[in-house]
Structure formats: C-alpha cells, structure tokens
Design an enzyme around this catalytic site. Structure first.
Site, PDB file in Angstrom:
ATOM      1  N   ARG A   1      -6.370   5.388  -8.951  1.00 27.90           N
ATOM      2  CA  ARG A   1      -5.669   6.661  -9.010  1.00 27.90           C
ATOM      3  C   ARG A   1      -5.353   7.080 -10.445  1.00 27.90           C
ATOM      4  O   ARG A   1      -5.468   8.259 -10.789  1.00 27.90           O
ATOM      5  CB  ARG A   1      -4.375   6.572  -8.196  1.00 27.90           C
ATOM      6  CG  ARG A   1      -4.639   6.474  -6.706  1.00 27.90           C
ATOM      7  CD  ARG A   1      -3.378   6.178  -5.942  1.00 27.90           C
ATOM      8  NE  ARG A   1      -3.636   6.225  -4.506  1.00 27.90           N
ATOM      9  CZ  ARG A   1      -2.709   5.991  -3.578  1.00 27.90           C
ATOM     10  NH1 ARG A   1      -1.481   5.701  -3.943  1.00 27.90           N
ATOM     11  NH2 ARG A   1      -3.017   6.051  -2.306  1.00 27.90           N
TER      12      ARG A   1
ATOM     13  N   HIS B   1       4.185   7.468  -7.506  1.00 29.85           N
ATOM     14  CA  HIS B   1       4.778   6.162  -7.215  1.00 29.85           C
ATOM     15  C   HIS B   1       5.301   5.548  -8.509  1.00 29.85           C
ATOM     16  O   HIS B   1       4.612   5.564  -9.534  1.00 29.85           O
ATOM     17  CB  HIS B   1       3.727   5.231  -6.596  1.00 29.85           C
ATOM     18  CG  HIS B   1       4.294   3.979  -5.992  1.00 29.85           C
ATOM     19  ND1 HIS B   1       4.558   3.855  -4.657  1.00 29.85           N
ATOM     20  CD2 HIS B   1       4.640   2.784  -6.550  1.00 29.85           C
ATOM     21  CE1 HIS B   1       5.052   2.651  -4.409  1.00 29.85           C
ATOM     22  NE2 HIS B   1       5.108   1.975  -5.544  1.00 29.85           N
TER      23      HIS B   1
ATOM     24  N   GLU C   1       9.622   0.203  -2.871  1.00 31.53           N
ATOM     25  CA  GLU C   1       9.415   0.846  -4.165  1.00 31.53           C
ATOM     26  C   GLU C   1      10.601   0.696  -5.114  1.00 31.53           C
ATOM     27  O   GLU C   1      10.464   0.926  -6.315  1.00 31.53           O
ATOM     28  CB  GLU C   1       9.090   2.334  -3.964  1.00 31.53           C
ATOM     29  CG  GLU C   1       8.457   2.993  -5.175  1.00 31.53           C
ATOM     30  CD  GLU C   1       8.022   4.428  -4.926  1.00 31.53           C
ATOM     31  OE1 GLU C   1       7.721   5.124  -5.912  1.00 31.53           O
ATOM     32  OE2 GLU C   1       7.972   4.854  -3.752  1.00 31.53           O
TER      33      GLU C   1
END
Length: 463
Positions: free
Chosen positions: A286, A397, A426
C-alpha cells in the site's frame, strides 16, 4: 446508572478487538463491561472490508492452496513492514490466525465466503478470508448479538479519560465521562485498551509524520482520534513506532473513504495515470502504491477494468451501492468503449489504448506482466463495457502505538508489564512495522483481542 461500578474486566473500545476481548473474557467466567465513546459500536472494524489473513484455512484447502503456513505469512508480514515489526508478536498472530478464524466462524457465527480468498499486496499467497458482504458489518453485527446473548453490557457515549492505579502500580479502574456525568469502572482483573489508532486526528498524524499533511483525507471512522494513547502513556505505557502511518492508495478524492469497488485490482484491474499509462504494480504494498500515485500528474490515478474482470470479481458485484454513488459524484464512469472511458476523464485515448493493448497482449501470452510484474497475472481487457474510477491516497492505518508483549500486556519504558493493563489492535504499535499488509489488521485485532481478554479474566480469577 451508578457512578461507581465493579467488574472483573473493563474493555475500552467496541470495535473488533474490544468485542473479541469482551467475549473471550466473559467465556472464561469474568464479569465484563464494554465501554465505547461513540454513539454506535464498530469503529474502523465496521467500515473495513474485514478481510482476514489466515494461512492453511478451510477455504484455501477447498481452492487447493496447500502450501501456505503461519511461517510463510509471518515472513511476508515482517518483510512487508521492512522488518520493523516484532517477530514474536507476528509469530503469535500467524500461529493463532486459523484457530481464531474458526472461533469467529463457529462461536461468533461469522459467515465467510466459502470459495473465495483475496491476495492483498505484499502477500505471497491468496490467504484473506472474506466475510459475507465484504465489510465488517457481518462481523460486528454477530459480535453485538453474541455480547447481548452473553449478558455483556455495552455502554456507548462513554469516554474513558483516566486509568487509575493502586499503590502497587496496578491498573484497577477507569474513570470515564458521559455527557456531564463522571463514572468509575473498577476492574478487578484488568483493563483492556482496544481504542484503535489515530488516523482521524489530522493534527496528531502530522505531528508524528509531517509528510502526511493537509493533502490527505482519512478512511477512518470519526472516533479514531488517539486520545487513549496519551491516557495510557500517562499511566506508564511506552509508545513506539508512532511515525509509521499508512495511507490507503485507492480512495474517493471527495470524501477520502476507501473505494471498495476498486478492489477489482485484486482481480485484474489496472492503475493508470492522467497520461493513460501504468506506473506501478497493482498488487504492490500500500505504501509503495500510495507513494507512486503521489508522483503522478495531479497526485491521483484511475482504476480501470472491463466486464471480463467485473464478471469474475465478487468485490465489484457486491458493491453496487458504491457504483451508484461514485457514478453520481462523477468520479466513476461506465462506457461501452475504451475511448468513452478515456474521453470522460480527458485521458489521451491513444496512450490509454496503447496501454490496454499491451496488457491484452501479455494476458494472451499467459498473463505474465513484463512491465510491472503483477503477481496476480494480467487479464484480457479487449472488450467492453469499461469501468473507470478516479482515486487518491488517504490516511488509513497508524502502525505505531503501545508496546505490548505476546500476552497483550502493555509494557512500560523499561520493558516491564504494567499490571492490570492489556491492549489489542491498532492501539498497539509492535505488529506491523513500517507498513501493514492488507488483511492483517483483522487477524491482529482478533488474535490479540482474545489474548487480552483471556489474560484479564485470568488475573481476575487469581485475585
């Protein structure tokens, strides 16, 4: 509601990690409460595609993918994060992926697609299980129903503000507010932090990574603002890797949300720039794709596919609502001809035709991508209809957060566990290194959510 309440385990954050922790702790006999600062539950886990990487899964076996292992997934994960993730943490995640997925299927009641898995960028095998509907709605709905059935109170609009320690340094309670009222939730066994990251806090993102600035919107749920990290740091928790922040490459230029329909790139859709040329492997990491897009004219790209790809892509079929909305916004277009697709976005047709012609030739020769080495292989795009959507990267993220050990215990600055404090998901910062591979978040939150819940329940029994 009483201002002071007593529980064995207090879980903060009603997303996937929080629900996993609460259900696991309750199943071990603990008296559990789940508190959530937002009016509704789910957080990022709800709006996610919710794909979950699982090596050696029942779906892989059905599809005759026989050579995947936890060790292979761990190697992909560590490499994908530039070897900055904690190998022990990654090992626990990958070894526990399959039993945790089976628990989601058999105990929580999550329905996964029976004959389809994703291969996200950076993975060497197709290994991501896909929930029905291709979003976290399937998972969070089932968790909510199970929590209700098990008698776990889920209290929304309740914002945790302080972790309370006793004289021995153990976390024994949470102070929280709802409206203008203050509450104390005592926790005999422990507190589990499952509050997510800080991707929706633009100032905090820029503080830790100045490169992700005002150009970026966010894919994240509005509650993902990171205050709990400072709350935990005040209680002695160590923050690590805070500058490692991931952008998702294929997002709506207007709202910043992920264009899930454009996950057609996992089935053969190509990425082209304003000049009609490919510029990166569509299945790359990504961060690599995001950085490549930012270097293109206008710092955006297009995802292009045809009916040949759309007919085999479940993600295209399932996201008809997105198709309608993005088309209405004018960022997506459908055309019977490639020229129509090019003209709509003012892409030079000759360039786009040359790009697609080359893709078709390589598809005809077995799909081997000689230009960008697309690991999934190229697909024929010689006939219409054609679908094209404009895309930009968005903050997605935050890989940094609290340092934990393999028991999901939060560590202090000396690397020692803080008694009574656990964390999962997270909000932690030790799993993914510089870059999280797609499909690893759900594996992470579910595996360590369960571990945290189990640990806190065990502490309650021992006290």
């Amino acid at each position: 509601m009483p201002a002071v309440q007593n529980y064995d385990v207090v879980v903060i954050g009603a997303g996937g990690a929080g629900f996993a922790a609460a259900v696991e702790a309750k199943s071990k006999g603990a008296n559990v409460v789940l508190i959530e600062k937002m009016p509704t539950v789910g957080g990022n886990s709800l709006i996610s595609g919710a794909e979950m990487n699982v090596p050696n899964s029942w779906v892989q076996n059905k599809l005759n993918i026989k050579d995947d292992t936890p060790a292979r997934m761990a190697a992909d994960t560590l490499k994908g994060g530039d070897f900055k993730g904690d190998p022990e943490i990654v090992g626990v995640m990958t070894v526990n992926a399959l039993p945790t997925a089976e628990w989601l299927r058999d105990t929580v009641g999550v329905n996964f697609e029976k004959d389809n898995v994703f291969q996200f960028g950076g993975h060497s095998r197709k290994r991501a299980l896909i929930p029905e509907g291709h979003t976290g709605t399937e998972v969070i709905t089932k968790f909510s129903a199970l929590a209700d059935k098990m008698g776990i109170p889920v209290i929304t609009n309740m914002k945790a503000e302080e972790l309370v320690k006793d004289k021995d340094g153990r976390v024994v309670a949470v102070k929280a507010v709802s409206g203008d009222k203050e509450y104390t939730f005592n926790a005999k066994g422990g507190v589990v932090l499952a509050t997510g990251g800080f991707g929706a806090n633009a100032q905090m993102v820029k503080k830790y990574n100045p490169n992700i600035d005002e150009r970026f919107k966010t894919t994240d749920a509005p509650g993902t603002t990171g205050e709990a990290l400072y709350m935990a740091e005040k209680a002695g928790g160590q923050l690590v890797n805070m500058g490692y922040i991931q952008t998702y490459p294929i997002c709506d230029p207007i709202s910043g949300v992920i264009e899930l329909i454009a996950d057609a790139r996992f089935d053969g859709a190509i990425l082209v720039n304003q000049e009609g040329k490919r510029f990166v492997e569509e299945l790359e990491r990504r961060d690599v794709i995001s950085n490549a897009i930012l270097k293109q004219p206008g710092a955006y790209c297009y995802v292009l596919w045809n009916d040949n790809i759309g007919k085999i892509s479940n993600t295209v079929k399932i996201h008809d609502t997105e198709y309608q909305a993005f088309t209405k916004q004018g960022i997506m277009h459908t055309s019977d001809t490639l020229k129509g697709a090019a003209d709509f976005f003012h892409i030079p047709y000759a360039n786009l035709k040359a790009t697609v012609d080359r893709v078709n030739q390589m598809a005809k020769d077995g799909g081997k991508d000689l230009d960008f080495h697309n690991r999934g292989g190229l697909k024929d795009m010689s006939t219409g209809k054609y679908y094209i959507i404009k895309a930009v990267p968005s903050t997605h993220h935050t890989m940094g957060g609290l340092k934990i050990n393999t028991k999901a215990e939060v560590l202090d600055k000396n690397g020692k566990p803080i008694p009574g404090l656990f964390a999962a998901g997270e909000v932690t910062g030790t799993t993914h290194g510089t870059n999280r591979l797609g499909g690893n978040a759900y594996t992470d939150i579910m595996v360590f959510g369960r571990i945290a819940g189990d640990g806190a329940a065990a502490e309650a029994k021992a006290r």
